[in-house]
Design an enzyme around this catalytic site. Structure first.
Site, PDB file in Angstrom:
ATOM      1  N   LYS A  78       0.770  -1.544   0.467  1.00  0.00           N
ATOM      2  CA  LYS A  78      -0.460  -0.157   0.118  1.00  0.00           C
ATOM      3  C   LYS A  78       0.701   0.931   0.493  1.00  0.00           C
ATOM      4  O   LYS A  78       2.041   1.434   0.399  1.00  0.00           O
ATOM      5  CB  LYS A  78      -1.472  -0.154   1.273  1.00  0.00           C
ATOM      6  CG  LYS A  78      -1.646   0.799   1.099  1.00  0.00           C
ATOM      7  CD  LYS A  78      -3.168   0.067   0.281  1.00  0.00           C
ATOM      8  CE  LYS A  78      -4.220   1.074   0.337  1.00  0.00           C
ATOM      9  NZ  LYS A  78      -5.412   0.030  -0.211  1.00  0.00           N
ATOM     10  N   GLY A 179     -20.318   6.898   4.958  1.00  0.00           N
ATOM     11  CA  GLY A 179     -18.989   8.154   3.348  1.00  0.00           C
ATOM     12  C   GLY A 179     -20.162   7.654   2.384  1.00  0.00           C
ATOM     13  O   GLY A 179     -20.281   6.731   2.138  1.00  0.00           O
ATOM     14  N   GLY A 181     -18.261   8.323  -0.238  1.00  0.00           N
ATOM     15  CA  GLY A 181     -17.533   8.582  -1.861  1.00  0.00           C
ATOM     16  C   GLY A 181     -17.686   7.781  -2.602  1.00  0.00           C
ATOM     17  O   GLY A 181     -18.449   7.065  -3.048  1.00  0.00           O
ATOM     18  N   VAL A 183     -16.946   4.376  -3.163  1.00  0.00           N
ATOM     19  CA  VAL A 183     -17.775   2.741  -2.765  1.00  0.00           C
ATOM     20  C   VAL A 183     -18.943   3.076  -2.048  1.00  0.00           C
ATOM     21  O   VAL A 183     -19.786   2.633  -2.912  1.00  0.00           O
ATOM     22  CB  VAL A 183     -16.852   2.072  -1.795  1.00  0.00           C
ATOM     23  CG1 VAL A 183     -17.429   1.034  -1.080  1.00  0.00           C
ATOM     24  CG2 VAL A 183     -15.907   1.382  -2.064  1.00  0.00           C
TER      25      VAL A 183
HETATM   26  P1  NAD Z   1     -13.194   8.135  -1.384  1.00  0.00           P
HETATM   27  O1  NAD Z   1     -12.500   9.649  -0.738  1.00  0.00           O
HETATM   28  O2  NAD Z   1     -13.697   8.386  -2.289  1.00  0.00           O
HETATM   29  O3  NAD Z   1     -14.891   8.019  -0.262  1.00  0.00           O
HETATM   30  C1  NAD Z   1     -14.568   8.958   1.166  1.00  0.00           C
HETATM   31  C2  NAD Z   1     -15.502   9.012   1.723  1.00  0.00           C
HETATM   32  O4  NAD Z   1     -15.957   8.994   2.771  1.00  0.00           O
HETATM   33  C3  NAD Z   1     -15.452  10.472   1.448  1.00  0.00           C
HETATM   34  O5  NAD Z   1     -16.453  10.885   0.947  1.00  0.00           O
HETATM   35  C4  NAD Z   1     -15.587  11.445   2.576  1.00  0.00           C
HETATM   36  O6  NAD Z   1     -15.951  12.864   2.673  1.00  0.00           O
HETATM   37  C5  NAD Z   1     -15.731  10.597   3.460  1.00  0.00           C
HETATM   38  N1  NAD Z   1     -15.972  11.008   4.898  1.00  0.00           N
HETATM   39  C6  NAD Z   1     -14.690  10.435   5.322  1.00  0.00           C
HETATM   40  N2  NAD Z   1     -14.284  11.287   6.926  1.00  0.00           N
HETATM   41  C7  NAD Z   1     -15.757  10.269   7.075  1.00  0.00           C
HETATM   42  C8  NAD Z   1     -16.565  10.341   8.560  1.00  0.00           C
HETATM   43  N3  NAD Z   1     -15.777  10.495  10.030  1.00  0.00           N
HETATM   44  N4  NAD Z   1     -18.045  10.513   8.688  1.00  0.00           N
HETATM   45  C9  NAD Z   1     -18.606  10.059   7.647  1.00  0.00           C
HETATM   46  N5  NAD Z   1     -17.984  10.299   5.618  1.00  0.00           N
HETATM   47  C10 NAD Z   1     -16.817  10.825   5.763  1.00  0.00           C
HETATM   48  O7  NAD Z   1     -13.167   6.519  -0.958  1.00  0.00           O
HETATM   49  P2  NAD Z   1     -13.532   5.329  -1.214  1.00  0.00           P
HETATM   50  O8  NAD Z   1     -12.625   4.704  -2.720  1.00  0.00           O
HETATM   51  O9  NAD Z   1     -15.328   5.356  -1.462  1.00  0.00           O
HETATM   52  O10 NAD Z   1     -13.054   4.442   0.113  1.00  0.00           O
HETATM   53  C11 NAD Z   1     -14.102   4.129   1.206  1.00  0.00           C
HETATM   54  C12 NAD Z   1     -13.288   3.494   1.965  1.00  0.00           C
HETATM   55  O11 NAD Z   1     -13.260   2.111   1.087  1.00  0.00           O
HETATM   56  C13 NAD Z   1     -11.796   3.477   2.081  1.00  0.00           C
HETATM   57  O12 NAD Z   1     -11.375   2.637   3.707  1.00  0.00           O
HETATM   58  C14 NAD Z   1     -11.135   2.661   1.496  1.00  0.00           C
HETATM   59  O13 NAD Z   1      -9.631   2.234   2.126  1.00  0.00           O
HETATM   60  C15 NAD Z   1     -12.065   1.768   1.530  1.00  0.00           C
HETATM   61  N6  NAD Z   1     -11.576   0.407  -0.218  1.00  0.00           N
HETATM   62  C16 NAD Z   1     -12.452   0.864  -1.097  1.00  0.00           C
HETATM   63  C17 NAD Z   1     -12.295   0.679  -2.433  1.00  0.00           C
HETATM   64  C18 NAD Z   1     -12.484   0.949  -3.011  1.00  0.00           C
HETATM   65  O14 NAD Z   1     -12.346   0.573  -4.684  1.00  0.00           O
HETATM   66  N7  NAD Z   1     -12.244   2.511  -4.295  1.00  0.00           N
HETATM   67  C19 NAD Z   1     -11.863  -0.614  -2.745  1.00  0.00           C
HETATM   68  C20 NAD Z   1     -11.913  -1.141  -1.258  1.00  0.00           C
HETATM   69  C21 NAD Z   1     -11.727  -0.733   0.315  1.00  0.00           C
END
Ligand code: NAD
Length: 349
Positions: A78, A179, A181, A183
């Site tokens: 990572k 969250g 974002g 996902v």
């Molecule tokens: P992202 O940055 O697109 O979204 C994260 C979201 O969480 C954002 O909208 C942010 O504003 C919100 N956020 C941050 N702090 C917060 C809080 N305290 N309360 C509520 N919302 C909050 O990231 P993502 O790609 O959607 O990833 C989200 C999680 O999933 C992460 O932990 C990431 O490691 C994990 N993940 C993502 C993927 C992927 O394919 N993108 C794969 C495996 C795991």
């Protein structure tokens, strides 16, 4: 670093900086035993360098376990890019990051994580071929891993609902998504289509408003989302949200979401188990994206095969839930033991 609480015999940890662009960060390679280490790049704000190191160490170990349980011929690594307060990561910084990845000569393959988009990965790819999650034309496998991560989480929620609530029909059930974002919002789409009542929270008010308009979601504050009286809580933001303080207040019988490192400590898995909360181990349920990124990188499998493989996450979780019940052991302990068996079984060194 070797005495650090998250150090777990990591093979290497690279601190990098690029004076010209102001880039700073860390690449942690936990294990290459099953193959080259693949795992996303997170661009985030850290209180100090130690916090960034802990994140890189924990996330890379999680990737080794995730890739093993998903049956991928890949190790775990990572990267974290340390963001400066109030500043976006620039194109030049992503290009510099590409040069760092190239120097690792294929021991680490990067992709998207929190704070990094498909466009950003395009900048990284200018300087390295050890990259996945790139924009693709036509029917080729790959691109943004998030829809597949979200679909895997959806399949995992189905498995958890079956195990705990004895139904596969999500219609009328309620899910709290923390969250919205990449996902979280895709997950909301799948759940909405299945007739689920959504409760959501995000620090980004616009994301909440969009979920309200699009999915009829009820918006609650970020401090309350985990403690909703719903059927499932789906953490899809950052890690360590399941801890000694939060767990006693959780009302939902199931926790199944896409965020990495949801448990603050190993003991928190036991705490959930003791409270009869069914926890879907994060690195098992959120493997959809890495399944896709690996297929893209290795040029293996077409889109349909990748979606089918992602759907298989539900079956893997069902097996973990059964074993957890049969042995009266927390699900995270069952999953860790499975991952270690798979890594240690490998004779590729
Ligand atoms: P992202 O940055 O697109 O979204 C994260 C979201 O969480 C954002 O909208 C942010 O504003 C919100 N956020 C941050 N702090 C917060 C809080 N305290 N309360 C509520 N919302 C909050 O990231 P993502 O790609 O959607 O990833 C989200 C999680 O999933 C992460 O932990 C990431 O490691 C994990 N993940 C993502 C993927 C992927 O394919 N993108 C794969 C495996 C795991």
């Amino acid at each position: 670093m070797f005495d650090s609480r998250s150090f777990d015999a990591h093979e290497s940890v690279t601190y990098f900086s690029d004076a010209a662009s102001g880039l700073r960060g860390i690449v942690a390679i936990h294990s290459t035993r099953l193959g080259p280490a693949i795992g996303g790049c997170r661009a985030w704000f850290y209180d100090n360098d130690e916090a960034a190191l802990q994140d890189a160490l924990r996330l890379s170990r999680g990737m080794s376990y995730k890739n093993a349980v998903a049956g991928l011929p890949m190790g775990g690594g990572k990267a974290v890019i340390i963001r400066e307060p109030g500043k976006a990561v620039t194109e030049a910084q992503f290009e510099a990051f590409g040069r760092i990845v190239q120097q690792l000569n294929g021991r680490y393959i990067t992709a998207e994580d929190v704070g990094v988009s498909v466009t950003d990965m395009g900048y990284v790819a200018r300087n390295t071929s050890f990259v996945s999650g790139l924009h693709h034309e036509g029917a080729a496998v790959g691109g943004d891993p998030s829809p597949k991560t979200a679909y895997g989480v959806y399949c995992g929620i189905l498995a958890a609902v079956q195990a705990r609530l004895s139904t596969r029909n999500l219609k009328g059930l309620s899910v709290a998504v923390q969250g919205l974002g990449s996902v979280g919002r895709h997950l909301c789409g799948y759940l909405h289509e299945a007739g689920v009542k959504l409760v959501v929270a995000d620090i980004n008010a616009a994301a909440c408003e969009a979920a309200k308009q699009k999915f009829g979601a009820t918006v609650v504050s970020v401090d309350e989302i985990l403690f909703q009286d719903v059927d499932v809580v789906a953490p899809c933001a950052l890690g360590a949200i399941l801890n000694e303080q939060s767990i006693p207040k959780i009302l939902a019988p199931i926790i199944a979401g896409g965020a990495n490192n949801q448990l603050a400590t190993l003991e928190d898995g036991q705490r959930l188990h003791d409270r009869h909360v069914l926890y879907a181990p994060d690195y098992v349920i959120n493997a959809g994206g890495i399944i896709c990124a690996t297929a893209e990188y290795l040029h293996t499998g077409n889109e349909k095969e990748v979606w089918d493989r992602v759907a298989g996450i539900g079956k893997t979780l069902a097996e973990i839930f059964s074993e957890s019940t049969a042995k009266d052991t927390p699900t995270n302990v069952v999953a860790d033991a499975l991952a270690l068996r798979l890594i240690e079984k490998s004779n590729i060194q």
